[in-house]
Scaffold this active site. Structure first.
Site, PDB file in Angstrom:
ATOM      1  N   ALA A  19      64.676  14.562 -26.479  1.00  0.00           N
ATOM      2  CA  ALA A  19      63.369  14.088 -26.940  1.00  0.00           C
ATOM      3  C   ALA A  19      62.769  15.190 -27.799  1.00  0.00           C
ATOM      4  O   ALA A  19      63.187  16.350 -27.722  1.00  0.00           O
ATOM      5  CB  ALA A  19      62.479  13.787 -25.737  1.00  0.00           C
ATOM      6  N   GLU A  28      71.166  11.098 -22.325  1.00  0.00           N
ATOM      7  CA  GLU A  28      70.709   9.842 -21.710  1.00  0.00           C
ATOM      8  C   GLU A  28      71.012   8.635 -22.602  1.00  0.00           C
ATOM      9  O   GLU A  28      71.402   7.577 -22.114  1.00  0.00           O
ATOM     10  CB  GLU A  28      69.202   9.942 -21.412  1.00  0.00           C
ATOM     11  CG  GLU A  28      68.920  10.915 -20.265  1.00  0.00           C
ATOM     12  CD  GLU A  28      67.450  11.308 -20.162  1.00  0.00           C
ATOM     13  OE1 GLU A  28      66.869  11.722 -21.193  1.00  0.00           O
ATOM     14  OE2 GLU A  28      66.884  11.201 -19.076  1.00  0.00           O
TER      15      GLU A  28
END
Ligand code: COA
Length: 260
Positions: free
Chosen positions: A67, A115
């Site tokens: 992120a 992820e």
């Protein structure tokens, strides 16, 4: 549709989706997550002629390095929970997508990048790929499903170690632990990912979508898997593709599936 941070190309009925923020090592900022949501909720990737999707990262250094940490200082508990929920929703859409989604990984696949790769159905990587969930370095936990999916691939013992130490692991470790399907040289990466989808595209599409659904059920609702398999088996015997597949075998010819 035009995207700022995604490149969408179609080759022989396969979509190549490139996360395109090379200077930030393809970090998933809010805009990129929004665009991933728009892409996966649009009709285009579900069109009949689309065989599957390959997801990769722009440039040579990273699949996705996580992120976007540069957006983090604005977070508080409410915004943080909302951000994680958006990530969960998008990665569930990918995991449950009814056509094969293959991650083609080179360089770093860290945090949200690991992820994202884990939410795909299959993963191929170069020997130089590096994986990890380094969120504890920042004093947070993974928020896009990493604590749950890493266990599915690595088992509890290894997942706890890598989640708590933030150590990275390489492609050969990932292959031997079951996270990766194949490790191939950089020049073969996309061809391998495309080849997997081409092979799957020669099978019955309804059966493929049911396989994806049933394997996911093992993890989301483990008690229901066998019952759902019974239903799905019954349902697939009612398809035209099943008649075609069985007839083609008996007549010693390749099957022509229509997805009906
Ligand atoms: N978010 C935002 N920007 C990121 C980023 C991320 N997750 N990862 C890398 N970048 C940016 C860097 O800030 C740098 O930008 P700059 O040139 O404007 O300073 C650029 O990408 C290149 O990264 P850099 O750190 O200079 O490369 P490196 O080779 O020294 O290190 C990494 C590579 C991947 C080890 C390192 O960038 C890193 O640890 N990134 C964060 C990984 C992470 O913790 N991810 C989980 C987030 S929850």
């Amino acid at each position: 549709m035009q995207y700022d941070n995604l490149l969408v190309e179609e080759r022989e009925g396969i979509i190549l989706l490139t996360i395109n923020r090379e200077k930030a090592l393809n970090a998933l900022n809010t805009q990129t997550m929004l665009e991933l949501f728009q892409f996966f909720s649009s009709d285009y990737p579900k069109s009949d002629h689309i065989k599957g999707i390959v997801i990769t990262g722009a440039g040579d250094r990273a699949f996705v390095a996580g992120a976007d940490i540069k957006e983090f200082l604005d977070l508080d508990p409410k915004k943080g929970a909302e951000m994680a929920k958006r990530g969960h929703d998008i990665f569930f859409m990918i995991e449950q997508f009814p056509k094969p989604v293959v991650a083609a990984i080179h360089g770093f696949a860290l945090g949200g990048g690991c992820e994202l790769a884990m939410a795909c159905h299959l993963r191929v990587a170069t020997p130089e790929a590096r994986f990890g969930q380094p969120e504890v370095n920042l004093g947070i936990v993974p928020g896009y499903g990493g604590t749950q999916r890493l266990i599915q691939y690595l088992g509890k013992t290894r997942a706890l170690e890598y989640l708590m130490t933030a150590d990275l692991f390489d492609a050969h470790q990932a292959l031997s632990w079951g996270l990766l399907n194949h490790v191939v040289p950089r020049e073969s990466l996309l061809d391998t990912a495309f080849g997997l989808i081409q092979k799957i595209a020669s099978k019955g599409p309804v059966a493929i979508s049911k396989i994806i659904e049933l394997v996911n059920v093992y993890f989301s609702n483990p008690g229901e898997g066998f019952a759902r398999e019974l239903e799905a088996f019954g349902a697939t015997t009612g398809t035209r593709d099943f008649r075609e597949g069985a007839s083609a075998f008996i007549e010693k010819r390749p099957a022509k599936f229509t997805g009906k």
